[in-house]
Design a protein around this motif. Structure first.
Motif, mmCIF file in Angstrom:
data_model
loop_
_atom_site.group_PDB
_atom_site.id
_atom_site.type_symbol
_atom_site.label_atom_id
_atom_site.label_comp_id
_atom_site.label_asym_id
_atom_site.label_seq_id
_atom_site.Cartn_x
_atom_site.Cartn_y
_atom_site.Cartn_z
ATOM 1 N N ALA A 296 31.217 -73.834 -3.543
ATOM 2 C CA ALA A 296 31.916 -74.989 -4.130
ATOM 3 C C ALA A 296 33.393 -74.655 -4.354
ATOM 4 C CB ALA A 296 31.245 -75.401 -5.439
ATOM 5 N N GLN A 297 33.660 -73.461 -4.882
ATOM 6 C CA GLN A 297 35.059 -73.070 -5.138
ATOM 7 C C GLN A 297 35.840 -72.955 -3.825
ATOM 8 O OE1 GLN A 297 34.118 -69.465 -7.245
ATOM 9 N NE2 GLN A 297 34.510 -70.395 -9.250
ATOM 10 N N SER A 299 35.191 -74.488 -1.032
ATOM 11 C CA SER A 299 35.379 -75.826 -0.468
ATOM 12 C C SER A 299 36.566 -76.518 -1.128
ATOM 13 C CB SER A 299 34.110 -76.660 -0.654
ATOM 14 O OG SER A 299 33.033 -76.038 -0.006
ATOM 15 N N ARG A 300 36.675 -76.390 -2.445
ATOM 16 C CA ARG A 300 37.819 -76.999 -3.124
ATOM 17 C C ARG A 300 39.129 -76.387 -2.623
ATOM 18 N NH1 ARG A 300 39.569 -80.698 -7.160
ATOM 19 N NH2 ARG A 300 41.800 -80.574 -6.824
ATOM 20 N N TRP A 303 40.078 -77.942 0.593
ATOM 21 C CA TRP A 303 40.711 -79.245 0.363
ATOM 22 C C TRP A 303 42.170 -79.041 -0.046
ATOM 23 C CZ3 TRP A 303 41.087 -84.183 1.157
ATOM 24 C CH2 TRP A 303 41.933 -84.928 0.349
ATOM 25 N N GLN A 314 31.513 -81.224 0.874
ATOM 26 C CA GLN A 314 30.790 -79.972 0.624
ATOM 27 C C GLN A 314 30.824 -79.618 -0.869
ATOM 28 O OE1 GLN A 314 29.221 -78.573 3.059
ATOM 29 N NE2 GLN A 314 28.688 -76.513 2.389
ATOM 30 N N LEU A 315 31.973 -79.829 -1.482
ATOM 31 C CA LEU A 315 32.091 -79.601 -2.925
ATOM 32 C C LEU A 315 31.124 -80.516 -3.674
ATOM 33 C CD1 LEU A 315 33.660 -78.479 -5.446
ATOM 34 C CD2 LEU A 315 35.213 -80.415 -5.155
ATOM 35 N N GLU A 316 31.100 -81.777 -3.284
ATOM 36 C CA GLU A 316 30.221 -82.739 -3.953
ATOM 37 C C GLU A 316 28.756 -82.361 -3.773
ATOM 38 O OE1 GLU A 316 30.250 -87.436 -4.235
ATOM 39 O OE2 GLU A 316 29.462 -86.799 -2.316
ATOM 40 N N GLN A 394 37.639 -81.162 -10.885
ATOM 41 C CA GLN A 394 37.283 -81.518 -9.509
ATOM 42 C C GLN A 394 37.343 -83.032 -9.310
ATOM 43 O OE1 GLN A 394 37.137 -78.867 -7.914
ATOM 44 N NE2 GLN A 394 36.722 -77.491 -9.614
#
Ligand code: FUB
Ligand code: ZN
Length: 575
Positions: A296-297, A299-300, A303, A314-316, A394
């Motif tokens: 998640a980190q 992926s952010r 972005w 992916q983060l979501e 996020q």
């Protein structure tokens, strides 16, 4: 180094939704104090106290890298603004800092300690310092205080003086320091921290014969994803196109080759590894909660680096599935490894688990049918805590033109950059989203992200007071046929939320017998193979005998195992 800091783009967000707001409150009011008590009762904080001048000689408890867990907790406590809990721990950390900047409770000082930097292959010394640096950055961001940040700078100066070309040319086998140094460079404007981070990544890659142009997502899942995050941070802070390309390639591999339906990562138990592309077995999933956090980190960061809309998808995916699954409804039990299919509850006797001779606690934490209150390898609970503590960050972002980008349309009050906006709705359970604008900068637009699963490709302008309808509904999905063992299976999603079936809801049914007709709604889709009395494991092909099973309850994957140990399944063969 000339970037607009990531935090400058973040508006203030007050979560008002039914999914993350209660979880964040529970983290602040319950999980953080409980974790602190458990650190205390397992001697993890005494590892610092015993370094006080004149303290009695007591053996150090906890694993050699337990400092990192305290630092991750500190980062979470800072972001959650539990400064009342954090301040006494900050005092303890000062006890561990040596005059030359070195920071650790296991090496160098204290009775029976090991010499510093003897074995960077396993010592985690720089890994721990990296997590400390992230805690210091969080504390500084929240309080403006330089107390911890100064300690982090002294530590980073020591690291730069000790390691590098012509100095000690070894690197820590567990990445983390690289991304932390890049972030510290951004915060302090010190280019040499960035150069140090870049050198460390290059050296780490070189040890396995790779370069920044050939790096692949491979090996230990958490290490691979922290390394990927380090590369993304260096690319963003340093503005380097080769590093940006490497980060994008790693992200592409994560999405196309290494992600479970839930956003979990890590298909191979052996070496806690991502395995090969498409190696994502369900029953033998490794899927460490830390890897879900790291994915998640990362992926952010993708972005932030390149604005790829898939990064927010992916983060979501992680934020509504694998990440919240890591923590029980009680806020004080956790999954270390996240199973994707559990066929028996008596897993303590699982012959696949027992050979991993990591001691009784490690076997317990891989017991997959329920969450556990403590682990000898404690990495996941505080790692989940720091993601829970930052989840509001996020939600939205201000772009360079002053537009308000809503990444996750959760109910919330958002202010900053001239905006005063209230998002209403029941997302992710419901797709109706209303945006109320009480204040807006001239020419600014509110743009709400429409996810890939909703056939969207990014953010769309939404007028003040307008209602956006996202197609949140039951939908059967299938996995890539190259994933061994899951070809021909389907799973259920409702918007971004992946569902599963728990054995407690279908008493007497072996979940391995269930098959699905994906042309039907979930309440009518399930049938059960009937035992035809055939002998042996393998048979000539024949139409399987099935009988319908009405009203099989599906629950969100993140909520499974909250009613006691149970069997569970996400993917089912097609009928
Ligand atoms: O080595 C430190 C942490 O312990 C890793 O990040 C986790 O995967 C666990 O192995
Ligand atoms: Zn972990």
């Amino acid at each position: 180094m000339d970037v607009r800091g990531r935090r400058d783009r973040l508006p203030a967000v007050e979560l008002q939704d039914a999914f993350w707001a209660p979880r964040r409150t529970q983290l602040r009011d319950h999980t953080l104090p409980v974790l602190l008590e458990r650190f205390e009762s397992h001697g993890i904080l005494d590892t610092f106290r015993r370094l006080a001048p004149g303290a009695p000689d007591t053996p150090r408890q906890g694993l050699w890298f337990s400092d990192s867990d305290v630092y991750k907790w500190m980062e979470a406590a800072a972001w959650a603004e539990r400064l009342d809990l954090l301040e006494p721990i900050i005092e303890l950390v000062h006890l561990a800092a040596r005059p030359d900047g070195y920071l650790h409770t296991y090496y160098d000082v204290g009775p029976g300690s090991q010499p510093r930097y003897r074995d960077l292959g396993s010592s985690h010394e720089l890994y721990c310092g990296g997590h400390f640096t992230e805690a210091a950055l969080a504390h500084h961001a929240v309080t403006g205080s330089d107390d911890l940040l100064d300690l982090a700078r002294r530590w980073a100066d020591h690291v730069c003086a000790t390691f590098g070309p012509g100095r000690d040319e070894r690197v820590d086998a567990h990445p983390e320091v690289e991304l932390a140094l890049a972030r510290l460079a951004e915060r302090t404007g010190q280019e040499r921290y960035l150069a140090q981070a870049r050198w460390m990544v290059e050296h780490l890659l070189g040890a396995s014969g790779a370069t920044i142009d050939t790096v692949e997502l491979s090996g230990h899942a958490v290490r691979a994803l922290y390394l990927a995050s380090g590369i993304a941070e260096i690319a963003r802070v340093g503005g380097d196109s080769r590093w940006r390309a490497a980060a994008e390639r790693l992200f592409d591999s994560l999405v196309r080759e290494h992600t479970y339906p839930t956003g979990a990562v890590g298909g191979r138990w052996m070496e806690e590894s991502v395995g090969k592309p498409f190696e994502l077995p369900d029953a033998m999933a490794y899927a460490e909660s830390c890897a879900a956090v790291a994915a998640a980190q990362f992926s952010r960061r993708i972005w932030d680096l390149v604005g790829d809309p898939r990064a927010l998808d992916q983060l979501e995916l992680g934020l509504f599935n694998a990440v919240p699954c890591g923590v029980g409804a009680d806020g004080e039990s956790w999954f270390y490894s996240q199973p994707q299919a559990v066929s028996e509850v008596a897993c303590e006797t699982n012959p696949w688990v027992q050979p991993f001779d990591y001691g009784p606690n490690m076997v317990l934490q891989w017991f997959p049918a329920r969450r556990h209150p403590w682990f000898e390898v404690l990495c996941c609970p505080p790692n989940l805590a720091r993601l829970f503590a930052t989840v509001h960050d996020q939600l939205a972002e201000l772009d360079d033109a002053g537009n308000l980008l809503v990444h996750l349309p959760l109910a919330a009050h958002v202010t900053g950059g001239g905006w005063d906006v209230t998002v209403e709705g029941g997302y992710p359970d419901d797709g109706t989203v209303t945006v109320h604008v009480d204040a807006a900068p001239a020419d600014g637009e509110v743009r709400v992200r429409v996810a890939g699963w909703a056939d969207g490709h990014g953010h769309v302008p939404v007028d003040a007071g307008a209602v956006l309808e996202l197609p949140v509904q039951d939908q059967w999905w299938e996995s890539d046929h190259r994933i061994e063992g899951v070809a021909g299976t389907v799973f259920l999603r409702r918007g971004p939320v992946v569902c599963c079936v728990e054995g407690v809801d279908v008493p007497g049914v072996d979940l391995r017998d269930l098959v699905v007709d994906p042309t039907r709604p979930p309440s009518q889709a399930f049938a059960r193979r009937v035992d035809t009395g055939r002998d042996g494991l393998h048979h000539p092909v024949a139409e399987p005998a099935v009988e319908p099973v009405a009203g099989v309850r599906v629950v969100p994957y993140h909520a499974w195992a909250n009613r006691g140990p149970t069997t569970m399944r996400v993917r089912f063969p097609r009928r």
